[in-house]
Design a protein around this motif. Sequence first.
Motif, PDB file in Angstrom:
ATOM      1  N   ALA A  20       0.962  -1.175   0.013  1.00 28.05           N
ATOM      2  CA  ALA A  20      -0.056   0.121   0.189  1.00 28.05           C
ATOM      3  C   ALA A  20       0.835   1.147  -0.191  1.00 28.05           C
ATOM      4  O   ALA A  20       0.560   2.205  -0.750  1.00 28.05           O
ATOM      5  CB  ALA A  20      -0.902  -0.078   1.175  1.00 28.05           C
ATOM      6  N   THR A  21       2.022   1.271   0.642  1.00 27.48           N
ATOM      7  CA  THR A  21       2.889   2.238   0.811  1.00 27.48           C
ATOM      8  C   THR A  21       3.424   2.695  -0.721  1.00 27.48           C
ATOM      9  O   THR A  21       3.616   3.632  -1.114  1.00 27.48           O
ATOM     10  CB  THR A  21       4.088   2.155   1.889  1.00 27.48           C
ATOM     11  OG1 THR A  21       3.553   1.836   2.917  1.00 27.48           O
ATOM     12  CG2 THR A  21       4.982   3.428   1.788  1.00 27.48           C
ATOM     13  N   LEU A  22       3.963   1.495  -1.298  1.00 26.12           N
ATOM     14  CA  LEU A  22       4.542   1.540  -2.405  1.00 26.12           C
ATOM     15  C   LEU A  22       3.456   2.119  -3.631  1.00 26.12           C
ATOM     16  O   LEU A  22       3.797   2.902  -4.288  1.00 26.12           O
ATOM     17  CB  LEU A  22       4.994   0.382  -2.953  1.00 26.12           C
ATOM     18  CG  LEU A  22       6.315  -0.194  -2.139  1.00 26.12           C
ATOM     19  CD1 LEU A  22       6.578  -1.439  -2.647  1.00 26.12           C
ATOM     20  CD2 LEU A  22       7.612   0.909  -2.480  1.00 26.12           C
ATOM     21  N   ARG A  23       2.164   1.787  -3.480  1.00 32.20           N
ATOM     22  CA  ARG A  23       1.072   2.040  -4.340  1.00 32.20           C
ATOM     23  C   ARG A  23       1.150   3.699  -4.170  1.00 32.20           C
ATOM     24  O   ARG A  23       0.783   4.140  -5.198  1.00 32.20           O
ATOM     25  CB  ARG A  23      -0.214   1.395  -4.155  1.00 32.20           C
ATOM     26  CG  ARG A  23      -1.419   1.901  -4.904  1.00 32.20           C
ATOM     27  CD  ARG A  23      -2.681   1.071  -4.788  1.00 32.20           C
ATOM     28  NE  ARG A  23      -2.408  -0.124  -5.289  1.00 32.20           N
ATOM     29  CZ  ARG A  23      -2.495  -1.498  -4.707  1.00 32.20           C
ATOM     30  NH1 ARG A  23      -2.864  -1.327  -3.568  1.00 32.20           N
ATOM     31  NH2 ARG A  23      -2.250  -2.430  -5.457  1.00 32.20           N
ATOM     32  N   LYS A  24       0.986   4.172  -2.972  1.00 33.81           N
ATOM     33  CA  LYS A  24       0.806   5.474  -2.875  1.00 33.81           C
ATOM     34  C   LYS A  24       2.048   6.361  -3.584  1.00 33.81           C
ATOM     35  O   LYS A  24       2.019   7.448  -4.092  1.00 33.81           O
ATOM     36  CB  LYS A  24       0.742   6.041  -1.357  1.00 33.81           C
ATOM     37  CG  LYS A  24       0.084   7.361  -0.984  1.00 33.81           C
ATOM     38  CD  LYS A  24      -1.204   7.274  -1.906  1.00 33.81           C
ATOM     39  CE  LYS A  24      -2.068   8.310  -0.997  1.00 33.81           C
ATOM     40  NZ  LYS A  24      -3.263   8.490  -2.037  1.00 33.81           N
ATOM     41  N   ARG A  25       3.244   5.914  -3.192  1.00 32.64           N
ATOM     42  CA  ARG A  25       4.400   6.369  -3.592  1.00 32.64           C
ATOM     43  C   ARG A  25       4.308   6.423  -5.045  1.00 32.64           C
ATOM     44  O   ARG A  25       4.887   7.515  -5.914  1.00 32.64           O
ATOM     45  CB  ARG A  25       5.888   5.802  -3.141  1.00 32.64           C
ATOM     46  CG  ARG A  25       6.073   6.058  -1.762  1.00 32.64           C
ATOM     47  CD  ARG A  25       7.264   5.456  -1.272  1.00 32.64           C
ATOM     48  NE  ARG A  25       8.402   5.525  -2.067  1.00 32.64           N
ATOM     49  CZ  ARG A  25       9.394   4.462  -2.190  1.00 32.64           C
ATOM     50  NH1 ARG A  25       9.449   3.523  -1.328  1.00 32.64           N
ATOM     51  NH2 ARG A  25      10.550   4.865  -2.984  1.00 32.64           N
ATOM     52  N   TYR A  26       3.866   5.441  -5.610  1.00 29.88           N
ATOM     53  CA  TYR A  26       3.796   5.304  -7.268  1.00 29.88           C
ATOM     54  C   TYR A  26       2.811   6.449  -7.767  1.00 29.88           C
ATOM     55  O   TYR A  26       3.007   7.031  -8.779  1.00 29.88           O
ATOM     56  CB  TYR A  26       3.555   3.699  -7.541  1.00 29.88           C
ATOM     57  CG  TYR A  26       3.118   3.896  -9.208  1.00 29.88           C
ATOM     58  CD1 TYR A  26       4.060   3.754 -10.175  1.00 29.88           C
ATOM     59  CD2 TYR A  26       1.835   3.776  -9.490  1.00 29.88           C
ATOM     60  CE1 TYR A  26       3.761   3.634 -11.380  1.00 29.88           C
ATOM     61  CE2 TYR A  26       1.436   3.462 -10.700  1.00 29.88           C
ATOM     62  CZ  TYR A  26       2.433   3.503 -11.888  1.00 29.88           C
ATOM     63  OH  TYR A  26       2.129   3.413 -13.011  1.00 29.88           O
ATOM     64  N   GLU A  27       1.810   6.369  -7.118  1.00 28.46           N
ATOM     65  CA  GLU A  27       0.625   7.445  -7.591  1.00 28.46           C
ATOM     66  C   GLU A  27       1.142   8.915  -7.658  1.00 28.46           C
ATOM     67  O   GLU A  27       1.127   9.411  -8.445  1.00 28.46           O
ATOM     68  CB  GLU A  27      -0.721   7.101  -6.803  1.00 28.46           C
ATOM     69  CG  GLU A  27      -1.091   5.948  -7.077  1.00 28.46           C
ATOM     70  CD  GLU A  27      -2.426   5.935  -5.945  1.00 28.46           C
ATOM     71  OE1 GLU A  27      -2.417   6.579  -5.245  1.00 28.46           O
ATOM     72  OE2 GLU A  27      -3.113   4.794  -6.102  1.00 28.46           O
ATOM     73  N   ARG A  28       2.077   9.154  -6.327  1.00 28.96           N
ATOM     74  CA  ARG A  28       2.475  10.413  -6.248  1.00 28.96           C
ATOM     75  C   ARG A  28       3.450  10.963  -7.171  1.00 28.96           C
ATOM     76  O   ARG A  28       3.622  11.814  -7.989  1.00 28.96           O
ATOM     77  CB  ARG A  28       3.275  10.501  -4.783  1.00 28.96           C
ATOM     78  CG  ARG A  28       2.167  10.765  -3.869  1.00 28.96           C
ATOM     79  CD  ARG A  28       2.827  11.021  -2.405  1.00 28.96           C
ATOM     80  NE  ARG A  28       1.910  10.975  -1.346  1.00 28.96           N
ATOM     81  CZ  ARG A  28       2.168  10.200  -0.030  1.00 28.96           C
ATOM     82  NH1 ARG A  28       3.084   9.838   0.095  1.00 28.96           N
ATOM     83  NH2 ARG A  28       1.118  10.204   0.623  1.00 28.96           N
ATOM     84  N   ALA A  29       4.444   9.753  -7.598  1.00 31.46           N
ATOM     85  CA  ALA A  29       5.626  10.057  -8.688  1.00 31.46           C
ATOM     86  C   ALA A  29       5.076   9.946 -10.013  1.00 31.46           C
ATOM     87  O   ALA A  29       5.521  10.859 -10.678  1.00 31.46           O
ATOM     88  CB  ALA A  29       6.500   8.704  -8.721  1.00 31.46           C
ATOM     89  N   MET A  30       3.927   9.312 -10.189  1.00 31.37           N
ATOM     90  CA  MET A  30       3.325   9.317 -11.719  1.00 31.37           C
ATOM     91  C   MET A  30       2.495  10.688 -11.751  1.00 31.37           C
ATOM     92  O   MET A  30       2.531  11.368 -12.754  1.00 31.37           O
ATOM     93  CB  MET A  30       2.108   8.213 -11.712  1.00 31.37           C
ATOM     94  CG  MET A  30       2.731   6.756 -11.862  1.00 31.37           C
ATOM     95  SD  MET A  30       3.795   6.814 -13.491  1.00 31.37           S
ATOM     96  CE  MET A  30       2.564   7.068 -14.830  1.00 31.37           C
ATOM     97  N   LYS A  31       1.934  11.221 -10.790  1.00 31.13           N
ATOM     98  CA  LYS A  31       1.224  12.572 -10.602  1.00 31.13           C
ATOM     99  C   LYS A  31       2.563  13.733 -10.959  1.00 31.13           C
ATOM    100  O   LYS A  31       2.038  14.535 -11.748  1.00 31.13           O
ATOM    101  CB  LYS A  31       0.709  12.797  -9.272  1.00 31.13           C
ATOM    102  CG  LYS A  31      -0.199  14.067  -9.725  1.00 31.13           C
ATOM    103  CD  LYS A  31      -0.779  14.520  -8.237  1.00 31.13           C
ATOM    104  CE  LYS A  31      -1.449  15.979  -8.120  1.00 31.13           C
ATOM    105  NZ  LYS A  31      -2.359  15.936  -6.994  1.00 31.13           N
ATOM    106  N   LYS A  32       3.527  13.521 -10.403  1.00 32.88           N
ATOM    107  CA  LYS A  32       4.786  14.415 -10.692  1.00 32.88           C
ATOM    108  C   LYS A  32       5.162  14.490 -12.282  1.00 32.88           C
ATOM    109  O   LYS A  32       5.408  15.234 -12.960  1.00 32.88           O
ATOM    110  CB  LYS A  32       5.960  14.156  -9.820  1.00 32.88           C
ATOM    111  CG  LYS A  32       5.928  14.681  -8.389  1.00 32.88           C
ATOM    112  CD  LYS A  32       7.446  14.416  -7.858  1.00 32.88           C
ATOM    113  CE  LYS A  32       7.146  14.508  -6.302  1.00 32.88           C
ATOM    114  NZ  LYS A  32       8.370  14.220  -5.806  1.00 32.88           N
ATOM    115  N   CYS A  33       5.219  13.207 -12.610  1.00 32.03           N
ATOM    116  CA  CYS A  33       5.626  12.927 -14.023  1.00 32.03           C
ATOM    117  C   CYS A  33       4.611  13.571 -14.792  1.00 32.03           C
ATOM    118  O   CYS A  33       4.803  14.150 -15.980  1.00 32.03           O
ATOM    119  CB  CYS A  33       5.702  11.582 -14.045  1.00 32.03           C
ATOM    120  SG  CYS A  33       6.660  10.942 -15.764  1.00 32.03           S
TER     121      CYS A  33
END
Length: 194
Positions: free
Chosen positions: A161-174
């Motif tokens: 779940a932590t990785l999913r959230k980090r992934y979503e934030r990184a994708m948003k930045k991208c």
Amino acid sequence: MDKEQIERLVVEIKASGSLEGFGMVIEQLQQPIFTYCYHMLGHRQEAEDAVQEVFIKAYENLEKYTEVVSFSAWVYKIAYHHCLNLIKRKRIYRLVPFLNNRVPADDREEGAARVEQGQLTAPLHRALSTLSPEERNLILLRVIEEKGYEELSVLFQEKPATLRKRYERAMKKCKNQLISQKGGEMSEAFRLIR
């Protein structure tokens, strides 16, 4: 050669130490690892050198590999740490001017001559380069290599779940970076029309 065949071959290599067998593994993983290193480092020559180092490290540490994660995921973890060390070293060399002559110049004008491998376009590559190495790593492993959150959680030693959230934030930045790039091109296009 599929993942199961690679896993069987790695077990045989661990038992025998066969360089020929490891050569077959390298043939299967070399291009994806190169693509990964290229997008982490942003420079073709550095990526080629990194791939060689990664496979040397993988072979030298083969006895440490356990079947908890796939062999390719294990090699990506080695590649990630190797690239991260290179990125940190570059930053140190930039801070200490007299050491600059030991680092190959990162020619930003070389962009047109770079070989774009894999599924990433030039604008996406530029957007990824604005992310931290950790964010880039997560996106590349999740999108390009299609690693699931469970496998990534073993690699990163974090909850899915932590990785999913980090992934979503990184994708948003991208995505924001891509929009701003496109916005810049659009505003330039509007300026030329007027």
